[in-house]
Design a protein around this motif. Structure first.
Motif, PDB file in Angstrom:
ATOM      1  N   TYR A  14     -15.134  28.523 106.790  1.00 37.81           N
ATOM      2  CA  TYR A  14     -14.714  28.391 105.400  1.00 37.81           C
ATOM      3  C   TYR A  14     -14.458  29.779 104.850  1.00 37.81           C
ATOM      4  O   TYR A  14     -15.240  30.703 105.081  1.00 37.81           O
ATOM      5  N   PHE A  15     -13.378  29.935 104.121  1.00 35.92           N
ATOM      6  CA  PHE A  15     -13.108  31.217 103.466  1.00 35.92           C
ATOM      7  C   PHE A  15     -13.285  31.054 101.966  1.00 35.92           C
ATOM      8  O   PHE A  15     -12.710  30.133 101.375  1.00 35.92           O
ATOM      9  N   PRO A  16     -14.064  31.936 101.347  1.00 32.48           N
ATOM     10  CA  PRO A  16     -14.155  31.877  99.883  1.00 32.48           C
ATOM     11  C   PRO A  16     -12.863  32.404  99.263  1.00 32.48           C
ATOM     12  O   PRO A  16     -12.388  33.470  99.613  1.00 32.48           O
ATOM     13  N   ILE A  17     -12.300  31.639  98.364  1.00 31.11           N
ATOM     14  CA  ILE A  17     -11.048  32.021  97.712  1.00 31.11           C
ATOM     15  C   ILE A  17     -11.324  32.116  96.222  1.00 31.11           C
ATOM     16  O   ILE A  17     -11.887  31.189  95.639  1.00 31.11           O
ATOM     17  N   LYS A  18     -10.912  33.227  95.618  1.00 34.52           N
ATOM     18  CA  LYS A  18     -11.085  33.367  94.171  1.00 34.52           C
ATOM     19  C   LYS A  18     -10.006  32.556  93.477  1.00 34.52           C
ATOM     20  O   LYS A  18      -8.819  32.826  93.626  1.00 34.52           O
ATOM     21  N   THR A  24     -15.133  30.811  92.597  1.00 37.87           N
ATOM     22  CA  THR A  24     -14.667  30.888  93.976  1.00 37.87           C
ATOM     23  C   THR A  24     -14.771  29.505  94.590  1.00 37.87           C
ATOM     24  O   THR A  24     -15.731  28.781  94.361  1.00 37.87           O
ATOM     25  N   GLU A  25     -13.735  29.158  95.334  1.00 35.89           N
ATOM     26  CA  GLU A  25     -13.768  27.884  96.032  1.00 35.89           C
ATOM     27  C   GLU A  25     -13.707  28.137  97.517  1.00 35.89           C
ATOM     28  O   GLU A  25     -13.252  29.189  97.958  1.00 35.89           O
ATOM     29  N   SER A 277      -3.135  20.656  99.719  1.00 34.48           N
ATOM     30  CA  SER A 277      -3.710  21.997  99.732  1.00 34.48           C
ATOM     31  C   SER A 277      -5.079  21.949 100.397  1.00 34.48           C
ATOM     32  O   SER A 277      -5.891  21.078 100.094  1.00 34.48           O
ATOM     33  N   PRO A 278      -5.355  22.858 101.302  1.00 33.23           N
ATOM     34  CA  PRO A 278      -6.665  22.842 101.948  1.00 33.23           C
ATOM     35  C   PRO A 278      -7.802  23.132 100.968  1.00 33.23           C
ATOM     36  O   PRO A 278      -8.967  22.945 101.291  1.00 33.23           O
ATOM     37  N   LEU A 279      -7.456  23.606  99.765  1.00 31.98           N
ATOM     38  CA  LEU A 279      -8.494  23.809  98.750  1.00 31.98           C
ATOM     39  C   LEU A 279      -8.923  22.483  98.135  1.00 31.98           C
ATOM     40  O   LEU A 279     -10.049  22.331  97.693  1.00 31.98           O
TER      41      LEU A 279
END
Lengths: 319, 366
Positions: A14-18, A24-25, A277-279
């Motif tokens: 998992y990558f934290p995305i701002k 952060t998601e 979206s993968p988010l």
């Protein structure tokens, strides 16, 4: 059953995305992926752009620290402590032969770098001999040794990259779309070389690609990924000719076949909509938003990979 | 799904009657001739092997402005190295003839002699000409300008090297490690950036004057505390620009796959920085160092001009220009010589830096 060469268990990345000033998601690039590769075998990994194929390869080599799950090499888990030792057994060939070679280094130094890092030579002569052997192995002339990477064509550059990966005498190589940056005639050369090297050296490959014909040609088994999850896996022929998962079926129907009569007859399965979206992954099965057969059950839970005979595993409730 | 290709009765792939494709079944191996070794070699399309450095140098020497500035700088270097060997005067020596102080040798115009010297020459003696004349304390002005240039260039080089070393270390660590480390290190840079440099030089030289004691006659002593504080200020403050530049470079180089490849090989961080990252930003480093030198020379000249530079009697171009201000109406050439030298040096370094950038920046290829 013997221990496989590589076993990946429930790998997650998992990558934290701002997404906002303080928010952060997590981007679930790879979500709960398991597979194994035997010695001397090729596993093809296919899927569309952004589905996490490359991330699987990189996390497997611990170039990214995995969020969860483990990678076992010959039954031994790969950890931070034994990583230097493992680096000698697992290597990688990169997608872009233009950016994966340092423009300031000669071919000799590029191929010699792994030898330097792991101190695999006694003296200068041995180093040079090893480099020349490797260059010969991938079909480069000895007089190319003192040249710089920018003087070579794409195919030759990819050969340099392969020679670098082979320098430590690995048992396993992750090939991250190694031919997608090359034109078709060169692709064939490089793929045949991969096969020759496998016969000669007995290395196993994780062959990541989006060209289904290439993957079918080189792989013993194929795994199909969609949005960070493996949806179907089995032998190359099983996945190609008798695919079960609706996503795989639509992929296979998009493969161009050089026969106009046949192409006119066959039906293309065109998927509706875009990749989510993968988010914001859909609940349950990630493919359900585009699936022709989606039902209520698909929204509730992710279907597990179940065996449909002969190791052909599919993750789908309906089919 | 089926990949079978339709075939005709002979087993060859079926061909459309309108297709212009060659029918390969009509040919066989005996109809082809093997390529000779020479013909095979012709297929190897290879450019001449050049290194990045050689290629850059070749481009640099095609740039007339850069070549001109290299020649000018070379001439200045030769003069300041060899002139003191030929000119019999020293920069602090008050002129005298046969041991008698020559009081008439004040403010002489270029290539003229004082009365005493003329008498001496008439009596059969030889006297080295005063190429730039003399100053108001009867010292040979040419040798003073030569020493002033030496001081200015030394300050320029050393200040740039201090800036380069600190900036490179700081910038490469900050850029490579990234994340929180980068954030904190860059905020420190921002703080340092906001300090007024002139004020700190003045304050430091006042403080250092009372603290530092050098051995009389040593090199550091002849430079004076002002110069030392200038170096310290360069070491403390001026590296931030270089650090930012290198950090930016490294951030972009880090994205390249060859860095990832090096990591997957198992190369340690130090090795990756040394082998891959620094060589790839060396052109930027050379260029910005070349541009840093004139700015350091300017700062030194400026400080000497306001009286915070080197200690008398050691001259620098700035202090020479300052003392020439007094007699500007009568002796304008005394301002002209040091000012012209500063201009030449700064202009040459700037042009050379520009030339280096054009030659080594791969984005500006031809």
């Amino acid at each position: 059953m013997n221990t496989p060469l590589i076993e990946v268990r429930n790998l997650k990345q998992y990558f934290p995305i701002k997404t906002g000033l303080f928010k952060t998601e997590l981007l679930k690039a790879v979500d709960d992926v398991s597979f194994s590769i035997d010695a001397g075998e090729t596993l093809g990994l296919v899927g569309e752009s952004g589905c996490g194929k490359t991330t699987v390869g990189r996390t497997l080599l611990h170039l990214y620290e995995p969020t969860a799950g483990e990678v076992l090499f010959e039954g031994e888990p790969v950890t931070k402590d034994n990583l230097p030792k493992m680096r000698q057994k697992m290597q990688m060939v990169f997608q872009d032969p233009y950016s994966s070679l340092d423009p300031r280094m000669t071919v000799e130094d590029i191929i010699g770098e792994p030898l330097d890092v792991h101190k695999l030579f006694e003296n200068k002569k041995e180093r040079r001999d090893k480099i020349l052997y490797l260059m010969n192995l991938v079909g480069l002339n000895a007089e190319h040794a003192t040249r710089y990477a920018h003087e070579f064509s794409g195919g030759q550059r990819q050969r340099i990259g392969i020679a670098r990966a082979l320098a430590v005498n690995p048992k396993f190589i992750v090939c991250d779309e190694p031919v997608s940056a090359l034109d078709v005639s060169i692709q064939a050369q490089v793929i045949n070389m991969f096969e020759d090297l496998q016969v000669k050296l007995g290395v196993a490959y994780l062959f990541i690609a989006h060209d289904l014909l290439v993957v079918h040609h080189i792989s013993n088994r194929i795994a199909v990924m969609y949005l960070g999850k493996i949806v179907e896996t089995g032998t190359a022929d099983d996945v190609n000719y008798t695919s079960i998962h609706p996503y795989t079926q639509s992929l296979m129907s998009a493969v161009p076949i050089p026969d106009p009569d046949y192409t006119r007859q066959r039906k293309r399965i065109v998927l509706q909509g875009d990749v989510p979206s993968p988010l914001h992954m859909p609940s349950g099965c990630p493919f359900r938003t585009r699936c022709r057969f989606a039902c209520d059950k698909c929204a509730e839970a992710m279907p597990p990979l179940t065996d449909r005979g002969g190791g052909h595993q599919v993750a789908c409730w309906v089919k | 799904m089926d990949l079978k290709i339709r075939r005709d009765e002979n087993g060859n792939p079926r061909k459309s009657p309108l297709s212009l494709q060659l029918n390969l079944s009509k040919f066989n191996a005996s109809m082809f001739e093997k390529a000779t070794e020479e013909e095979k070699r012709q297929q190897d399309v290879m450019s001449e092997s050049t290194t990045f450095f050689k290629d850059g140098m070749r481009k640099l020497f095609k740039n007339p402005l850069a070549v001109g500035s290299i020649i000018v700088l070379g001439l200045i270097l030769i003069i300041i190295i060899f002139a003191p060997l030929f000119v019999p005067y020293s920069y602090e020596e008050i002129l005298s003839v046969n041991g008698v102080r020559d009081k008439g040798a004040k403010n002489l115009a270029p290539f003229t002699y004082s009365k005493m010297e003329q008498q001496y020459i008439e009596a059969g003696g030889t006297r080295f000409p005063h190429i730039f004349g003399t100053d108001e304390q009867c010292r040979d002005y040419f040798i003073r300008v030569v020493y002033g240039t030496r001081v200015s260039l030394v300050v320029g080089f050393f200040a740039s090297i201090i800036v380069l070393i600190i900036g490179m270390l700081y910038g490469s660590i900050s850029g490579y490690l990234g994340g929180k480390v980068d954030l904190i290190m860059m905020r420190i840079v921002d703080i340092i950036y906001s300090l007024p440099d002139m004020l700190i030089i003045i304050l430091l030289s006042v403080v250092l004057q009372s603290i530092l004691q050098f051995k009389p006659g040593s090199f550091l002593d002849s430079l004076g505390t002002n110069m030392i504080s200038l170096f310290i200020v360069f070491g403390l403050l001026y590296w931030v620009g270089m650090a930012r530049l290198i950090r930016g470079q490294i951030l972009s180089i880090k994205q390249n796959e060859y860095i990832l490849a090096s990591k997957s090989i198992g190369a340690p961080t130090g090795m990756i920085i040394r082998r891959h990252i620094l060589p790839n930003c060396i052109s930027v480093i050379i260029i910005s160092t070349a541009l840093q030198i004139p700015s350091a020379i300017f700062t030194e000249s400026y400080l000497s001009f306001v009286g915070l530079g080197v200690q008398a009697p050691m001259p620098s171009l700035g202090s020479l220009a300052n003392s020439a201000r007094g007699g500007l109406q009568s002796y304008p050439y005394k301002l002209l010589f040091p000012a012209l030298t500063i201009c030449l040096i700064v202009l040459s370094f700037n042009l050379l830096g520009d030339g280096l950038r054009d030659a080594f920046d791969p984005k500006l290829k031809r």
